[in-house]
Design a protein around this motif. Structure first.
Motif, PDB file in Angstrom:
ATOM      1  N   ARG A   1      17.612 -34.055  10.196  1.00  8.03           N
ATOM      2  CA  ARG A   1      16.533 -33.869   9.248  1.00  8.03           C
ATOM      3  C   ARG A   1      15.554 -35.048   9.291  1.00  8.03           C
ATOM      4  O   ARG A   1      15.954 -36.189   9.508  1.00  8.03           O
ATOM      5  CB  ARG A   1      17.088 -33.724   7.832  1.00  8.03           C
ATOM      6  CG  ARG A   1      17.862 -32.441   7.602  1.00  8.03           C
ATOM      7  CD  ARG A   1      18.472 -32.408   6.224  1.00  8.03           C
ATOM      8  NE  ARG A   1      19.534 -33.422   6.095  1.00  8.03           N
ATOM      9  CZ  ARG A   1      20.222 -33.627   4.989  1.00  8.03           C
ATOM     10  NH1 ARG A   1      19.961 -32.908   3.919  1.00  8.03           N
ATOM     11  NH2 ARG A   1      21.167 -34.551   4.956  1.00  8.03           N
ATOM     12  N   SER A   2      14.287 -34.715   9.065  1.00  9.23           N
ATOM     13  CA  SER A   2      13.229 -35.725   8.929  1.00  9.23           C
ATOM     14  C   SER A   2      13.166 -36.652  10.134  1.00  9.23           C
ATOM     15  O   SER A   2      13.025 -37.866  10.003  1.00  9.23           O
ATOM     16  CB  SER A   2      13.442 -36.542   7.639  1.00  9.23           C
ATOM     17  OG  SER A   2      13.528 -35.691   6.516  1.00  9.23           O
ATOM     18  N   THR A   3      13.274 -36.086  11.315  1.00  7.51           N
ATOM     19  CA  THR A   3      13.204 -36.872  12.544  1.00  7.51           C
ATOM     20  C   THR A   3      11.878 -36.621  13.253  1.00  7.51           C
ATOM     21  O   THR A   3      11.279 -35.551  13.120  1.00  7.51           O
ATOM     22  CB  THR A   3      14.366 -36.515  13.482  1.00  7.51           C
ATOM     23  OG1 THR A   3      14.414 -35.090  13.666  1.00  7.51           O
ATOM     24  CG2 THR A   3      15.682 -36.976  12.894  1.00  7.51           C
ATOM     25  N   THR A   4      11.449 -37.598  14.014  1.00 10.50           N
ATOM     26  CA  THR A   4      10.230 -37.489  14.815  1.00 10.50           C
ATOM     27  C   THR A   4      10.632 -37.282  16.262  1.00 10.50           C
ATOM     28  O   THR A   4      11.055 -38.219  16.943  1.00 10.50           O
ATOM     29  CB  THR A   4       9.370 -38.753  14.665  1.00 10.50           C
ATOM     30  OG1 THR A   4       9.064 -38.959  13.285  1.00 10.50           O
ATOM     31  CG2 THR A   4       8.084 -38.630  15.450  1.00 10.50           C
TER      32      THR A   4
ATOM     33  N   LYS B   1      13.406 -41.876  12.294  1.00 10.49           N
ATOM     34  CA  LYS B   1      13.122 -41.464  10.923  1.00 10.49           C
ATOM     35  C   LYS B   1      11.617 -41.285  10.736  1.00 10.49           C
ATOM     36  O   LYS B   1      10.816 -42.121  11.111  1.00 10.49           O
ATOM     37  CB  LYS B   1      13.646 -42.505   9.943  1.00 10.49           C
ATOM     38  CG  LYS B   1      13.586 -42.060   8.484  1.00 10.49           C
ATOM     39  CD  LYS B   1      14.179 -43.117   7.587  1.00 10.49           C
ATOM     40  CE  LYS B   1      15.678 -43.219   7.823  1.00 10.49           C
ATOM     41  NZ  LYS B   1      16.375 -41.985   7.373  1.00 10.49           N
ATOM     42  N   ARG B   2      11.292 -40.165  10.131  1.00 11.46           N
ATOM     43  CA  ARG B   2       9.888 -39.812   9.950  1.00 11.46           C
ATOM     44  C   ARG B   2       9.323 -40.482   8.707  1.00 11.46           C
ATOM     45  O   ARG B   2       9.975 -40.515   7.661  1.00 11.46           O
ATOM     46  CB  ARG B   2       9.772 -38.290   9.831  1.00 11.46           C
ATOM     47  CG  ARG B   2       8.371 -37.763   9.789  1.00 11.46           C
ATOM     48  CD  ARG B   2       8.401 -36.247   9.756  1.00 11.46           C
ATOM     49  NE  ARG B   2       7.068 -35.687   9.623  1.00 11.46           N
ATOM     50  CZ  ARG B   2       6.814 -34.385   9.512  1.00 11.46           C
ATOM     51  NH1 ARG B   2       7.828 -33.531   9.509  1.00 11.46           N
ATOM     52  NH2 ARG B   2       5.580 -33.953   9.395  1.00 11.46           N
TER      53      ARG B   2
ATOM     54  N   THR C   1      15.205 -29.760   9.141  1.00 12.92           N
ATOM     55  CA  THR C   1      14.256 -29.692   8.040  1.00 12.92           C
ATOM     56  C   THR C   1      13.276 -30.868   8.103  1.00 12.92           C
ATOM     57  O   THR C   1      13.687 -32.024   8.277  1.00 12.92           O
ATOM     58  CB  THR C   1      15.016 -29.701   6.701  1.00 12.92           C
ATOM     59  OG1 THR C   1      15.962 -28.629   6.700  1.00 12.92           O
ATOM     60  CG2 THR C   1      14.067 -29.537   5.545  1.00 12.92           C
ATOM     61  N   TRP C   2      11.973 -30.568   7.964  1.00 16.52           N
ATOM     62  CA  TRP C   2      10.908 -31.563   7.997  1.00 16.52           C
ATOM     63  C   TRP C   2      10.875 -32.342   9.314  1.00 16.52           C
ATOM     64  O   TRP C   2      10.374 -33.476   9.375  1.00 16.52           O
ATOM     65  CB  TRP C   2      11.005 -32.547   6.833  1.00 16.52           C
ATOM     66  CG  TRP C   2      10.877 -31.915   5.489  1.00 16.52           C
ATOM     67  CD1 TRP C   2      11.853 -31.751   4.556  1.00 16.52           C
ATOM     68  CD2 TRP C   2       9.700 -31.342   4.934  1.00 16.52           C
ATOM     69  NE1 TRP C   2      11.371 -31.113   3.450  1.00 16.52           N
ATOM     70  CE2 TRP C   2      10.034 -30.851   3.652  1.00 16.52           C
ATOM     71  CE3 TRP C   2       8.384 -31.188   5.383  1.00 16.52           C
ATOM     72  CZ2 TRP C   2       9.116 -30.230   2.828  1.00 16.52           C
ATOM     73  CZ3 TRP C   2       7.463 -30.570   4.549  1.00 16.52           C
ATOM     74  CH2 TRP C   2       7.833 -30.097   3.294  1.00 16.52           C
ATOM     75  N   ALA C   3      11.400 -31.779  10.383  1.00 13.29           N
ATOM     76  CA  ALA C   3      11.361 -32.453  11.685  1.00 13.29           C
ATOM     77  C   ALA C   3       9.988 -32.260  12.326  1.00 13.29           C
ATOM     78  O   ALA C   3       9.335 -31.221  12.158  1.00 13.29           O
ATOM     79  CB  ALA C   3      12.452 -31.914  12.595  1.00 13.29           C
ATOM     80  N   ASP C   4       9.569 -33.263  13.071  1.00 10.02           N
ATOM     81  CA  ASP C   4       8.289 -33.225  13.783  1.00 10.02           C
ATOM     82  C   ASP C   4       8.575 -32.882  15.242  1.00 10.02           C
ATOM     83  O   ASP C   4       8.996 -33.732  16.032  1.00 10.02           O
ATOM     84  CB  ASP C   4       7.584 -34.575  13.667  1.00 10.02           C
ATOM     85  CG  ASP C   4       6.156 -34.527  14.203  1.00 10.02           C
ATOM     86  OD1 ASP C   4       5.762 -33.472  14.748  1.00 10.02           O
ATOM     87  OD2 ASP C   4       5.436 -35.540  14.072  1.00 10.02           O
TER      88      ASP C   4
ATOM     89  N   LEU D   1       7.015 -38.602   4.266  1.00  7.97           N
ATOM     90  CA  LEU D   1       7.492 -37.265   3.930  1.00  7.97           C
ATOM     91  C   LEU D   1       6.860 -36.809   2.622  1.00  7.97           C
ATOM     92  O   LEU D   1       6.679 -37.601   1.698  1.00  7.97           O
ATOM     93  CB  LEU D   1       9.021 -37.260   3.811  1.00  7.97           C
ATOM     94  CG  LEU D   1       9.783 -37.504   5.114  1.00  7.97           C
ATOM     95  CD1 LEU D   1      11.271 -37.548   4.826  1.00  7.97           C
ATOM     96  CD2 LEU D   1       9.477 -36.418   6.113  1.00  7.97           C
TER      97      LEU D   1
ATOM     98  N   ARG E   1      18.925 -39.893  14.063  1.00  8.53           N
ATOM     99  CA  ARG E   1      18.238 -39.838  12.771  1.00  8.53           C
ATOM    100  C   ARG E   1      17.750 -41.214  12.320  1.00  8.53           C
ATOM    101  O   ARG E   1      16.650 -41.354  11.785  1.00  8.53           O
ATOM    102  CB  ARG E   1      19.191 -39.233  11.742  1.00  8.53           C
ATOM    103  CG  ARG E   1      18.557 -38.883  10.420  1.00  8.53           C
ATOM    104  CD  ARG E   1      19.511 -38.094   9.553  1.00  8.53           C
ATOM    105  NE  ARG E   1      20.735 -38.838   9.260  1.00  8.53           N
ATOM    106  CZ  ARG E   1      21.922 -38.554   9.779  1.00  8.53           C
ATOM    107  NH1 ARG E   1      22.045 -37.554  10.652  1.00  8.53           N
ATOM    108  NH2 ARG E   1      22.983 -39.266   9.459  1.00  8.53           N
TER     109      ARG E   1
END
Length: 465
Positions: A311-314, A260-261, A337-340, A264, A256
């Motif tokens: 969560r929120s990972t690229t 990190k993305r 959640t919100w993963a690419d 967001l 993570r």
């Protein structure tokens, strides 16, 4: 009145007096014969102002009273040099001339006192060891007497007591042998228990040391050390069930924090457009991220107190295919959640009860992927391949399923869909899909949102989709 104390005690008192008792104001001459103040310093009864001088005086006094041999040797050699030069004053007498100068025999007496105290301590330790050995021998003899005497007679009972002569002796011997065998067996069991406990503690210490080393290498700048740390943590997780949750949390945090993305969406905004700036084919995460994900995908099946937080990972181009593992890659109950995950290849992966709300899976390959009872709210699946994907009990509210490949009405018959679900154009008017949509709308009016979705809708009569 004569001092009746022993000579050794009086000598120690003289040494302390030489350092602590000041001379009288009217007589600045040394009280010890053959000693006089240093010619470069005048005697005074005022307290010393210089802190360094006071510290030096205290250190010399402590060295003399404590009996340090090195300080004693230095004082003796310095005194000999003064005597050769015609000066009978010790080298340390100029440090604090308001006090009595240190006699030449003071260091020797202190060393003698130190040796005497050390010898007494060694003798006390030896005497304590002898006493403990004697006590242990007496305890062993008492235990043998108790086992062969009262305990054997207690176990023998009245049956042996009624016998006489050789029969009584043989019976008592048999009882004693049985008792000794039982005691020996109990001792062996106790020893095995202590050995097992020692082995467990030793192994626990080894696992802890390996875990600590792996954590240190995980923060290294070298890729090889990070890879070694990841696989070392996998061994720790496999060998120690107690560290399972800890290792999973560490690996998830490593993924993570390093993927990190950015950018967001804020609260209330819709999901970002996954088709914009679509990554090229063969794009994949770094080697250490892939290794950490592989370890999480093949982790042992054990109870886990928390979800794996990704969560929120690229993770663009992630490859986790079932034919590359001994078992299907296990990503069940994972927070994505919100993963690419655009262009990801997750064929045969187990994403049961995973949470992928707002995730981007554009052009992902999800053939035979298990998404039953998964949360897929606002997920972007445009261009994804869904041949054989299991969607039983999956929540597809707000999901974008346009331009998907190989999606059938039978797959949607077991999922939860509503008016916000954007379906492929060929399935919008499908009778089976329309029946399912009506059933989900009626169910939502009667049940809470956190309850399981309705059972699969049966095939309509005469359906030929």
């Amino acid at each position: 009145m004569l001092d009746q104390r022993p000579l050794l005690v009086r000598q120690v008192a003289w040494v302390r007096l030489a350092f602590t008792h000041p001379a009288t104001p009217t007589d600045h001459r040394p009280r010890t014969s053959g000693l006089r103040p240093h010619p470069h310093h005048q005697a005074t009864t005022e307290p010393l102002k210089d802190s360094r001088t006071t510290r030096s005086t205290w250190c010399h006094g402590r060295a003399a009273i404590g009996g340090h041999r090195r300080a004693a040797g230095v004082w003796r050699r310095t005194s000999l040099l003064h005597r050769k030069a015609g000066d009978k004053t010790p080298a340390c007498s100029h440090i604090r001339t308001a006090h009595r100068p240190v006699p030449i025999w003071a260091p020797r007496v202190c060393c003698y006192v130190h040796r005497m105290a050390l010898g007494n301590r060694i003798r006390r330790v030896r005497s304590n060891r002898v006493a403990l050995a004697a006590l242990g021998a007496l305890s062993l003899l008492g235990a043998i007497y108790l086992v062969l005497g009262p305990l054997s007679w207690l176990i023998a009972g009245d049956t042996v007591r009624t016998l006489h002569g050789k029969e009584r002796a043989d019976a008592l011997t048999a009882v004693r042998q049985t008792v000794l065998a039982a005691v020996a067996g109990t001792s062996v069991l106790i020893g095995v228990g202590f050995t097992a406990r020692t082995y467990r503690l030793s192994r626990r210490g080894q696992v802890t040391e390996r875990f600590r080393t792996a954590i240190g290498h995980l923060a290294s700048d070298k890729l090889a050390e990070r890879l070694g740390a990841i696989y070392s943590l996998e061994h720790v997780m496999a060998e120690s069930p107690e560290e399972h949750n800890t290792v999973v949390a560490v690996l998830a945090s490593f993924i993570r924090e390093n993927t990190k993305r950015d950018g967001l969406p804020s609260h209330g905004d819709g999901p970002p457009d996954g088709m914009r700036d679509l990554p090229a084919w063969a794009t994949e995460p770094p080697a250490d991220i892939r290794a950490a994900l592989d370890v999480l995908a093949r982790r042992p099946e054990r109870p886990e107190s928390r979800r794996v937080d990704l969560r929120s990972t690229t993770l663009v181009g992630l490859v986790l295919r079932d034919f590359e593992f001994n078992a299907p890659p296990r990503l069940s109950r994972v927070f994505l959640t919100w993963a690419d995950l655009r262009r990801a290849d997750l064929r045969g992966a187990d994403l049961t009860r995973a949470i992928l709300n707002g995730a981007q899976l554009c052009h992902a390959w999800l053939g035979s992927t298990r998404l039953d009872h998964a949360h897929l709210s606002d997920i972007d699946l445009r261009g994804a391949r869904l041949d054989g994907t299991i969607l039983l009990g999956a929540y597809l509210g707000g999901a974008d399923l346009r331009d998907t490949h190989s999606l059938s009405a039978e797959q949607l018959s077991g999922a939860f869909i509503d008016e916000t679900s954007r379906l492929p154009s060929e399935l919008v008017a499908d009778p089976w899909v329309m029946a399912r949509l009506a059933e989900c709308q009626a169910w939502r009016q009667q049940h809470a949102s956190n309850e399981p979705p309705p059972p699969p809708t049966p095939r309509p009569p005469g359906y030929s989709g």
